[in-house]
Design a protein around this motif. Structure first.
Motif, PDB file in Angstrom:
ATOM      1  N   GLU A  22       0.580  -1.091   0.157  1.00 45.01           N
ATOM      2  CA  GLU A  22      -0.138   0.215  -0.055  1.00 45.01           C
ATOM      3  C   GLU A  22       0.930   1.252  -0.573  1.00 45.01           C
ATOM      4  O   GLU A  22       0.832   1.764  -0.665  1.00 45.01           O
ATOM      5  CB  GLU A  22      -0.456   0.133   1.136  1.00 45.01           C
ATOM      6  CG  GLU A  22      -1.832   1.650   1.313  1.00 45.01           C
ATOM      7  CD  GLU A  22      -2.814   1.426   2.249  1.00 45.01           C
ATOM      8  OE1 GLU A  22      -3.342   2.374   2.875  1.00 45.01           O
ATOM      9  OE2 GLU A  22      -2.458   0.936   3.287  1.00 45.01           O
ATOM     10  N   LYS A  26       0.786   4.266  -3.343  1.00 41.72           N
ATOM     11  CA  LYS A  26      -0.379   5.519  -2.553  1.00 41.72           C
ATOM     12  C   LYS A  26       1.665   6.243  -3.301  1.00 41.72           C
ATOM     13  O   LYS A  26       1.486   7.585  -4.078  1.00 41.72           O
ATOM     14  CB  LYS A  26       0.165   5.057  -1.405  1.00 41.72           C
ATOM     15  CG  LYS A  26      -1.065   4.697  -0.549  1.00 41.72           C
ATOM     16  CD  LYS A  26      -1.355   4.996   0.720  1.00 41.72           C
ATOM     17  CE  LYS A  26      -3.007   4.709   0.943  1.00 41.72           C
ATOM     18  NZ  LYS A  26      -3.576   4.996   2.403  1.00 41.72           N
ATOM     19  N   LYS A  28       2.938   6.072  -5.987  1.00 40.00           N
ATOM     20  CA  LYS A  28       3.354   5.416  -7.410  1.00 40.00           C
ATOM     21  C   LYS A  28       1.539   6.890  -7.548  1.00 40.00           C
ATOM     22  O   LYS A  28       1.859   7.389  -8.348  1.00 40.00           O
ATOM     23  CB  LYS A  28       2.422   4.548  -7.619  1.00 40.00           C
ATOM     24  CG  LYS A  28       2.283   3.959  -9.513  1.00 40.00           C
ATOM     25  CD  LYS A  28       3.267   4.310 -10.120  1.00 40.00           C
ATOM     26  CE  LYS A  28       3.232   4.441 -11.558  1.00 40.00           C
ATOM     27  NZ  LYS A  28       4.208   4.489 -12.550  1.00 40.00           N
ATOM     28  N   GLU A  29       0.602   6.417  -6.673  1.00 38.99           N
ATOM     29  CA  GLU A  29      -0.446   7.383  -6.899  1.00 38.99           C
ATOM     30  C   GLU A  29      -0.162   8.985  -6.448  1.00 38.99           C
ATOM     31  O   GLU A  29      -0.772   9.852  -7.205  1.00 38.99           O
ATOM     32  CB  GLU A  29      -1.424   6.532  -6.296  1.00 38.99           C
ATOM     33  CG  GLU A  29      -1.748   5.529  -6.698  1.00 38.99           C
ATOM     34  CD  GLU A  29      -3.207   4.835  -6.013  1.00 38.99           C
ATOM     35  OE1 GLU A  29      -3.255   4.970  -4.963  1.00 38.99           O
ATOM     36  OE2 GLU A  29      -4.130   4.154  -6.932  1.00 38.99           O
ATOM     37  N   GLY A  30       0.804   8.942  -5.827  1.00 37.19           N
ATOM     38  CA  GLY A  30       0.816   9.933  -5.773  1.00 37.19           C
ATOM     39  C   GLY A  30       0.279  10.620  -3.972  1.00 37.19           C
ATOM     40  O   GLY A  30      -0.127  12.170  -3.927  1.00 37.19           O
ATOM     41  N   THR A  31      -0.187   9.674  -3.207  1.00 31.61           N
ATOM     42  CA  THR A  31      -1.717  10.362  -3.025  1.00 31.61           C
ATOM     43  C   THR A  31      -0.891   9.755  -1.300  1.00 31.61           C
ATOM     44  O   THR A  31      -1.683   9.838  -0.435  1.00 31.61           O
ATOM     45  CB  THR A  31      -2.270   8.810  -2.810  1.00 31.61           C
ATOM     46  OG1 THR A  31      -3.113   7.603  -3.079  1.00 31.61           O
ATOM     47  CG2 THR A  31      -3.672   9.450  -4.219  1.00 31.61           C
ATOM     48  N   LEU A  32       0.176   9.433  -1.343  1.00 33.98           N
ATOM     49  CA  LEU A  32       0.919   8.934   0.292  1.00 33.98           C
ATOM     50  C   LEU A  32       1.029  10.524   1.173  1.00 33.98           C
ATOM     51  O   LEU A  32       1.935  11.610   0.147  1.00 33.98           O
ATOM     52  CB  LEU A  32       2.104   8.159  -0.041  1.00 33.98           C
ATOM     53  CG  LEU A  32       2.617   7.937   1.201  1.00 33.98           C
ATOM     54  CD1 LEU A  32       1.876   6.663   1.851  1.00 33.98           C
ATOM     55  CD2 LEU A  32       5.021   7.505   1.419  1.00 33.98           C
ATOM     56  N   PRO A  33       0.564  10.763   2.240  1.00 33.14           N
ATOM     57  CA  PRO A  33       0.777  11.526   2.945  1.00 33.14           C
ATOM     58  C   PRO A  33       2.328  11.883   3.506  1.00 33.14           C
ATOM     59  O   PRO A  33       3.074  10.683   3.562  1.00 33.14           O
ATOM     60  CB  PRO A  33       0.297  11.368   4.197  1.00 33.14           C
ATOM     61  CG  PRO A  33      -0.629  10.205   4.294  1.00 33.14           C
ATOM     62  CD  PRO A  33      -0.155   9.345   2.764  1.00 33.14           C
ATOM     63  N   SER A 147       5.862   9.019 -10.682  1.00 36.90           N
ATOM     64  CA  SER A 147       4.536   9.714  -9.767  1.00 36.90           C
ATOM     65  C   SER A 147       3.972  11.130  -9.591  1.00 36.90           C
ATOM     66  O   SER A 147       4.882  11.679 -10.543  1.00 36.90           O
ATOM     67  CB  SER A 147       5.173   9.155  -8.887  1.00 36.90           C
ATOM     68  OG  SER A 147       3.906   9.960  -7.049  1.00 36.90           O
ATOM     69  N   ASN A 149       3.680  12.950  -7.741  1.00 35.77           N
ATOM     70  CA  ASN A 149       4.198  14.145  -6.844  1.00 35.77           C
ATOM     71  C   ASN A 149       6.126  14.005  -7.270  1.00 35.77           C
ATOM     72  O   ASN A 149       6.676  13.343  -7.080  1.00 35.77           O
ATOM     73  CB  ASN A 149       3.853  13.100  -5.611  1.00 35.77           C
ATOM     74  CG  ASN A 149       4.533  13.792  -4.235  1.00 35.77           C
ATOM     75  OD1 ASN A 149       6.259  13.363  -4.330  1.00 35.77           O
ATOM     76  ND2 ASN A 149       3.734  13.987  -2.960  1.00 35.77           N
ATOM     77  N   TYR A 152       8.413  11.668  -4.893  1.00 38.64           N
ATOM     78  CA  TYR A 152       7.994  10.200  -4.910  1.00 38.64           C
ATOM     79  C   TYR A 152       8.966  10.000  -6.282  1.00 38.64           C
ATOM     80  O   TYR A 152       9.324   9.157  -6.244  1.00 38.64           O
ATOM     81  CB  TYR A 152       6.971   9.985  -4.749  1.00 38.64           C
ATOM     82  CG  TYR A 152       6.297  10.108  -3.157  1.00 38.64           C
ATOM     83  CD1 TYR A 152       7.013  10.047  -2.469  1.00 38.64           C
ATOM     84  CD2 TYR A 152       4.797  10.590  -3.447  1.00 38.64           C
ATOM     85  CE1 TYR A 152       6.333  11.087  -1.244  1.00 38.64           C
ATOM     86  CE2 TYR A 152       3.412  10.480  -1.888  1.00 38.64           C
ATOM     87  CZ  TYR A 152       5.208  10.640  -0.995  1.00 38.64           C
ATOM     88  OH  TYR A 152       4.315  11.115   0.096  1.00 38.64           O
TER      89      TYR A 152
END
Length: 211
Positions: A22, A26, A28-33, A147, A149, A152
């Motif tokens: 996970e 995240k 990869k998606e740029g959604t990791l806080p 990503s 982000n 990342y």
């Protein structure tokens, strides 16, 4: 089939959970806080310090040609890795004091002791304990590259690079020279589990209490 392929196939479900955790998805998606990634970077920096000490300790027990190839591959590209790490730490406002004043979480403490312990047993056992980290990050880096982000993507630009792949190739080559047994397989499996737990500890931001 290489020894790495055999070791990876022996723990296939765990390996897939590790490189597509996970935390990784995240990134990869740029959604990791960012606070989870900041936590991870501090723990990872502390991990690398002990990992390098373990590598140097084990190197005296390694075949000269294999350890020479590995050390050359690492130190010839270390400046590039450090340059990217420095840039990331600056973007996250992490200085040396922040790293030094933060303890190890339980997973990191156990994982680094696992590496060092196996470095005292012998080269084969250390190599099996170290390979999941080094090889797995090549898989992760290539996946995370691109990503949305910026941080990342920057992190992945090193682990997904040809320079890093050269490191991995020397380690896979060295693995092919060792004789696999249940002990080696268990050490490899334990390290894959530690890698999974390392991601999870960062997602949870576990307490850091071990200096």
């Amino acid at each position: 089939m290489s020894n790495f392929d055999i070791l990876r196939d022996d723990v296939k479900d765990l390996w897939d959970k590790y490189i597509r955790h996970e935390f990784v998805i995240k990134m990869k998606e740029g959604t990791l806080p960012l606070d989870s990634f900041k936590y991870y970077m501090i723990q990872d920096t502390k991990y690398v310090n002990i990992m390098l000490k373990s590598l140097l300790n084990a190197s005296s027990k390694a075949p000269l040609n294999k350890i020479t190839n590995i050390l050359n591959a690492i130190f010839n590209t270390r400046d590039k890795g450090l340059e990217i790490e420095k840039e990331i730490l600056e973007k996250l406002n992490i200085d040396d004091a922040a790293i030094e004043n933060t303890g190890y979480n339980l997973v990191n403490y156990a994982y680094t002791r696992h590496l060092y312990y196996n470095s005292t047993i012998g080269w084969d056992y250390f190599l099996a304990s170290w390979a999941p980290c080094m090889i797995g990050y090549s898989f992760v880096g290539k996946f995370v590259k691109g990503s949305p982000n910026e941080i990342y993507d920057l992190w992945a630009s090193f682990y997904g690079s040809k320079d890093y792949e050269n490191r991995v190739e020397t380690i896979i080559d060295a693995l092919d020279d060792i004789k696999l047994n249940d002990g080696i397989k268990n050490v490899f499996r334990n390290s894959v589990n530690f890698e999974i737990m390392f991601w999870e500890a960062a997602l949870r931001k576990d307490p850091t209490i071990f200096k």
